[in-house]
Motif scaffolding. Structure first.
Motif, PDB file in Angstrom:
ATOM      1  N   TRP A 105      48.050  79.002  -7.178  1.00  0.00           N
ATOM      2  CA  TRP A 105      48.609  80.303  -7.528  1.00  0.00           C
ATOM      3  C   TRP A 105      48.402  80.508  -9.015  1.00  0.00           C
ATOM      4  O   TRP A 105      48.494  79.578  -9.802  1.00  0.00           O
ATOM      5  N   THR A 106      48.072  81.727  -9.366  1.00  0.00           N
ATOM      6  CA  THR A 106      47.822  82.081 -10.763  1.00  0.00           C
ATOM      7  C   THR A 106      48.410  83.471 -11.015  1.00  0.00           C
ATOM      8  O   THR A 106      48.614  84.230 -10.087  1.00  0.00           O
ATOM      9  N   PRO A 107      48.664  83.796 -12.291  1.00  0.00           N
ATOM     10  CA  PRO A 107      49.173  85.131 -12.597  1.00  0.00           C
ATOM     11  C   PRO A 107      48.164  86.212 -12.170  1.00  0.00           C
ATOM     12  O   PRO A 107      46.952  86.008 -12.254  1.00  0.00           O
ATOM     13  N   LYS A 108      48.684  87.345 -11.680  1.00  0.00           N
ATOM     14  CA  LYS A 108      47.816  88.463 -11.324  1.00  0.00           C
ATOM     15  C   LYS A 108      47.209  89.030 -12.592  1.00  0.00           C
ATOM     16  O   LYS A 108      47.829  89.056 -13.644  1.00  0.00           O
ATOM     17  N   ASP A 112      54.165  78.930 -13.622  1.00  0.00           N
ATOM     18  CA  ASP A 112      53.287  80.071 -13.852  1.00  0.00           C
ATOM     19  C   ASP A 112      52.002  79.958 -13.044  1.00  0.00           C
ATOM     20  O   ASP A 112      51.515  80.931 -12.492  1.00  0.00           O
ATOM     21  N   LYS A 113      51.455  78.763 -13.000  1.00  0.00           N
ATOM     22  CA  LYS A 113      50.278  78.500 -12.169  1.00  0.00           C
ATOM     23  C   LYS A 113      50.341  77.055 -11.714  1.00  0.00           C
ATOM     24  O   LYS A 113      50.978  76.218 -12.338  1.00  0.00           O
ATOM     25  N   GLY A 114      49.686  76.784 -10.611  1.00  0.00           N
ATOM     26  CA  GLY A 114      49.706  75.438 -10.080  1.00  0.00           C
ATOM     27  C   GLY A 114      48.954  75.367  -8.766  1.00  0.00           C
ATOM     28  O   GLY A 114      48.282  76.314  -8.373  1.00  0.00           O
ATOM     29  N   GLU A 115      49.090  74.233  -8.111  1.00  0.00           N
ATOM     30  CA  GLU A 115      48.465  74.068  -6.808  1.00  0.00           C
ATOM     31  C   GLU A 115      49.282  73.096  -5.971  1.00  0.00           C
ATOM     32  O   GLU A 115      50.065  72.308  -6.506  1.00  0.00           O
ATOM     33  N   ALA A 116      49.087  73.175  -4.665  1.00  0.00           N
ATOM     34  CA  ALA A 116      49.807  72.310  -3.739  1.00  0.00           C
ATOM     35  C   ALA A 116      48.891  71.953  -2.572  1.00  0.00           C
ATOM     36  O   ALA A 116      48.149  72.806  -2.080  1.00  0.00           O
ATOM     37  N   ILE A 134      43.181  80.160  -1.776  1.00  0.00           N
ATOM     38  CA  ILE A 134      42.790  78.884  -1.187  1.00  0.00           C
ATOM     39  C   ILE A 134      41.792  78.242  -2.138  1.00  0.00           C
ATOM     40  O   ILE A 134      40.870  78.887  -2.624  1.00  0.00           O
ATOM     41  N   LYS A 135      42.025  76.994  -2.462  1.00  0.00           N
ATOM     42  CA  LYS A 135      41.156  76.288  -3.393  1.00  0.00           C
ATOM     43  C   LYS A 135      40.188  75.369  -2.650  1.00  0.00           C
ATOM     44  O   LYS A 135      39.022  75.284  -2.996  1.00  0.00           O
TER      45      LYS A 135
END
Length: 160
Positions: free
Chosen positions: A155-158, A128-132, A95-96
């Motif tokens: 979401w980001t890579p683990k 690969d990474k982003g936001e919504a 959560i951002k």
């Protein structure tokens, strides 16, 4: 499909009367605070989630309605669960930000309903990474919306 979506898919294959109970038990063990508060997962698919919360003493504020933070919990849970259904296992959803406007007094039990668009789902599965920005509709026992909320999930890579 990710591991979470696979587990939820099996749960959604249960008879209707057992589905919500099984989803609730699964998520309330996974997310301890949701379990402590008594959230109920009514429905969960890759594009739609409904989470409810009864207006009980342990989640009430000083005026007898569901506490603002408990309302934020079901909003965050509904959006987080549906995002989690789509983010691949090699990524982590976080959560951002939360934007919640409390516009009127809530009455009775609360319900949060989150939906993803096809474009959001596609981005989660391929980028690969982003936001919504995930909109969530929160209603009370009268069917009114005492809160207006949107959550920004990333979401980001683990990390290895």
């Amino acid at each position: 499909m990710n591991k979470l979506a696979s587990i939820v898919g099996r749960i959604n294959g249960l008879p209707g009367f057992a589905r919500s109970r099984a989803l609730t038990l699964f998520f309330n063990r996974l997310v301890k605070y949701a379990g402590t508060s008594g959230t109920v997962v009514e429905k969960l698919t890759t594009e739609h989630c409904i989470v409810t919360l009864k207006n009980r003493k342990r989640v009430q504020n000083h005026i007898g309605s569901v506490h603002a933070v408990a309302c934020a919990l079901i909003a965050e849970s509904a959006t987080g669960f549906v995002v989690g259904m789509n983010v691949p296992d090699d990524k982590v959803p976080v959560i951002k930000s939360m934007n919640i406007d409390y516009v009127k007094r809530a009455k009775g039990d609360m319900r949060a309903e989150a939906r993803l668009t096809a474009a959001q789902i596609q981005a989660m599965k391929t980028e690969d990474k982003g936001e919504a920005v995930i909109n969530v509709v929160i209603t009370d026992a009268e069917g009114k919306s005492p809160l207006i909320a949107k959550m920004v999930w990333a979401w980001t890579p683990k990390r290895r």
